[in-house]
Write a protein that holds these residues in place. Structure first.
Motif, mmCIF file in Angstrom:
data_model
loop_
_atom_site.group_PDB
_atom_site.id
_atom_site.type_symbol
_atom_site.label_atom_id
_atom_site.label_comp_id
_atom_site.label_asym_id
_atom_site.label_seq_id
_atom_site.Cartn_x
_atom_site.Cartn_y
_atom_site.Cartn_z
ATOM 1 N N GLY A 200 2.597 -30.900 -37.223
ATOM 2 C CA GLY A 200 1.634 -31.826 -36.650
ATOM 3 C C GLY A 200 1.182 -31.440 -35.255
ATOM 4 O O GLY A 200 0.368 -32.130 -34.641
ATOM 5 N N LEU A 201 1.700 -30.310 -34.728
ATOM 6 C CA LEU A 201 1.388 -29.879 -33.359
ATOM 7 C C LEU A 201 0.931 -28.424 -33.342
ATOM 8 O O LEU A 201 1.401 -27.598 -34.117
ATOM 9 N N ILE A 202 0.024 -28.128 -32.442
ATOM 10 C CA ILE A 202 -0.476 -26.762 -32.264
ATOM 11 C C ILE A 202 -0.170 -26.303 -30.840
ATOM 12 O O ILE A 202 -0.430 -27.030 -29.873
ATOM 13 N N ARG A 203 0.373 -25.101 -30.716
ATOM 14 C CA ARG A 203 0.622 -24.521 -29.392
ATOM 15 C C ARG A 203 -0.654 -23.825 -28.903
ATOM 16 O O ARG A 203 -1.329 -23.150 -29.682
ATOM 17 N N TYR A 204 -0.946 -23.994 -27.636
ATOM 18 C CA TYR A 204 -2.065 -23.263 -27.045
ATOM 19 C C TYR A 204 -1.713 -22.922 -25.598
ATOM 20 O O TYR A 204 -0.753 -23.460 -25.028
ATOM 21 N N TYR A 205 -2.490 -22.005 -25.000
ATOM 22 C CA TYR A 205 -2.126 -21.454 -23.682
ATOM 23 C C TYR A 205 -3.321 -21.482 -22.743
ATOM 24 O O TYR A 205 -4.459 -21.195 -23.128
ATOM 25 N N GLU A 206 -3.043 -21.862 -21.474
ATOM 26 C CA GLU A 206 -4.068 -21.909 -20.424
ATOM 27 C C GLU A 206 -3.514 -21.278 -19.152
ATOM 28 O O GLU A 206 -2.289 -21.232 -18.955
ATOM 29 N N ASP A 207 -4.450 -20.839 -18.311
ATOM 30 C CA ASP A 207 -4.017 -20.346 -17.007
ATOM 31 C C ASP A 207 -3.975 -21.505 -16.025
ATOM 32 O O ASP A 207 -4.201 -22.659 -16.394
ATOM 33 N N ASN B 121 -8.152 -22.532 -18.041
ATOM 34 C CA ASN B 121 -8.906 -21.685 -18.963
ATOM 35 C C ASN B 121 -7.995 -21.202 -20.093
ATOM 36 O O ASN B 121 -6.836 -20.852 -19.853
ATOM 37 N N ALA B 122 -8.522 -21.180 -21.323
ATOM 38 C CA ALA B 122 -7.736 -20.716 -22.463
ATOM 39 C C ALA B 122 -7.509 -19.210 -22.357
ATOM 40 O O ALA B 122 -8.447 -18.441 -22.153
ATOM 41 N N ILE B 123 -6.247 -18.803 -22.493
ATOM 42 C CA ILE B 123 -5.913 -17.383 -22.448
ATOM 43 C C ILE B 123 -4.857 -17.078 -23.513
ATOM 44 O O ILE B 123 -4.306 -17.993 -24.126
ATOM 45 N N GLY B 124 -4.609 -15.810 -23.734
ATOM 46 C CA GLY B 124 -3.619 -15.411 -24.723
ATOM 47 C C GLY B 124 -2.206 -15.703 -24.284
ATOM 48 O O GLY B 124 -1.900 -15.771 -23.075
ATOM 49 N N PRO C 289 -0.607 -12.614 -18.333
ATOM 50 C CA PRO C 289 0.100 -13.084 -17.122
ATOM 51 C C PRO C 289 -0.395 -14.473 -16.709
ATOM 52 O O PRO C 289 -1.585 -14.747 -16.750
ATOM 53 N N GLY C 290 0.521 -15.312 -16.323
ATOM 54 C CA GLY C 290 0.154 -16.654 -15.849
ATOM 55 C C GLY C 290 -0.183 -17.638 -16.955
ATOM 56 O O GLY C 290 -0.781 -18.686 -16.686
ATOM 57 N N ALA C 291 0.195 -17.324 -18.185
ATOM 58 C CA ALA C 291 -0.109 -18.221 -19.307
ATOM 59 C C ALA C 291 0.892 -19.372 -19.362
ATOM 60 O O ALA C 291 2.102 -19.160 -19.287
#
Length: 288
Positions: A40-47, A51-54, A58-60
């Motif tokens: 029920g959850l999605i992981r995502y990454y921002e700086d 801003n969305a980043i991989g 670095p800095g995610a």
């Protein structure tokens, strides 16, 4: 960015769905969402600037947000719809679009209104119906009077509420039984199991096949097994119970007023009226 409350609600909902699934589908594997894997959850990454980043950049920073499956149609609901197998003609039938005003005369309008109200109360108090094994007998001597439409509405509304049920025509059941006679890998008991064990069974067009001993025996077996096990069944038919062309034992079970609510539908065909209206709408559309 999702807040902690959204994340908690999503996780809680998935847990509840999984528990409900295990209760209602003890012999099946749950069809988990391919996006979130059932969490029920999605992981995502921002700086640091949002801003969305991989994930490996670095800095995610890692965050969580509810998956679309939590807000959309659940796997449980999709599977329950598939199991119910309501005919395509009635898959969108709901209480909201069950129109009483389509019945033109006052008596028919009142009968349809009463039938809709009983169906509404049956849905709203389904837990009590399950506890007491109460079913419905929806009948009218006229074809196209709305019997199947009302039964399908009950099935769809309960499915939307997470309640599993099975919709089938009496002719389909009998045809499956006959087919099993020539099959080596399936028995009558296996064919009948979904109908014997379904939390709620809806049988459309009871009495449609001509009276034969084997039909009487199989239908009594099905109806009596569910009756004895306090499992609710809903029927539609073109016959009043006393005129039903089946074994007297079947009529006796269906005549139990403590277990079946008798719903008389109007003795008119709204199917013909609907067809007439659709032709009118067609000519209106091509003139615009």
């Amino acid at each position: 960015m999702s807040n902690a409350s959204d994340i908690y609600d999503a996780a809680q909902l998935v847990t509840e769905r999984a528990e409900q699934w295990r209760k209602e589908h003890p012999d099946e594997k749950m069809d988990f969402c391919p996006i979130c894997g059932g969490s029920g959850l999605i992981r995502y990454y921002e700086d640091i600037h949002g801003n969305a980043i991989g994930a490996t950049q670095p800095g995610a920073y890692e965050f969580l947000k509810p998956c679309s499956c939590v807000q959309g149609e659940s796997a449980t609901k999709r599977n329950n719809k598939k199991f119910a197998a309501v005919p395509g003609l009635y898959q969108d039938a709901t209480l909201d679009n069950f129109s009483v005003t389509i019945y033109n005369d006052l008596e028919s309008n009142q009968l349809a209104g009463s039938a809709k109200e009983i169906a509404t109360q049956y849905i709203e108090h389904f837990d009590k119906m399950l506890e007491k094994g109460i079913g419905l007998y929806i009948w009218s001597q006229s074809r196209g009077s709305g019997k199947s439409r009302l039964a399908s509405t009950i099935s769809n509304e309960l499915t939307d509420r997470g309640r599993r049920n099975k919709y089938v025509s009496s002719n389909a059941i009998l045809s499956e039984i006959q087919k099993s006679w020539d099959e080596k890998n399936i028995s009558e008991e296996q064919v009948m199991r979904p109908y014997l064990e379904s939390q709620l069974l809806i049988i459309d067009d009871l009495g449609a096949r001509s009276k034969k001993d084997w039909i009487d025996e199989r239908m009594f077996w099905l109806i009596d097994t569910r009756y004895q096990n306090n499992m609710p069944t809903i029927f539609t038919s073109n016959y009043d119970i006393e005129e039903l062309p089946l074994d007297s034992r079947v009529r006796d079970r269906l005549g139990d007023v403590d277990r079946f609510v008798n719903i008389k539908m109007p003795r008119v065909s709204v199917r013909r009226q609907t067809r007439s209206d659709s032709v009118s709408e067609f000519y209106k559309a091509i003139k615009e």
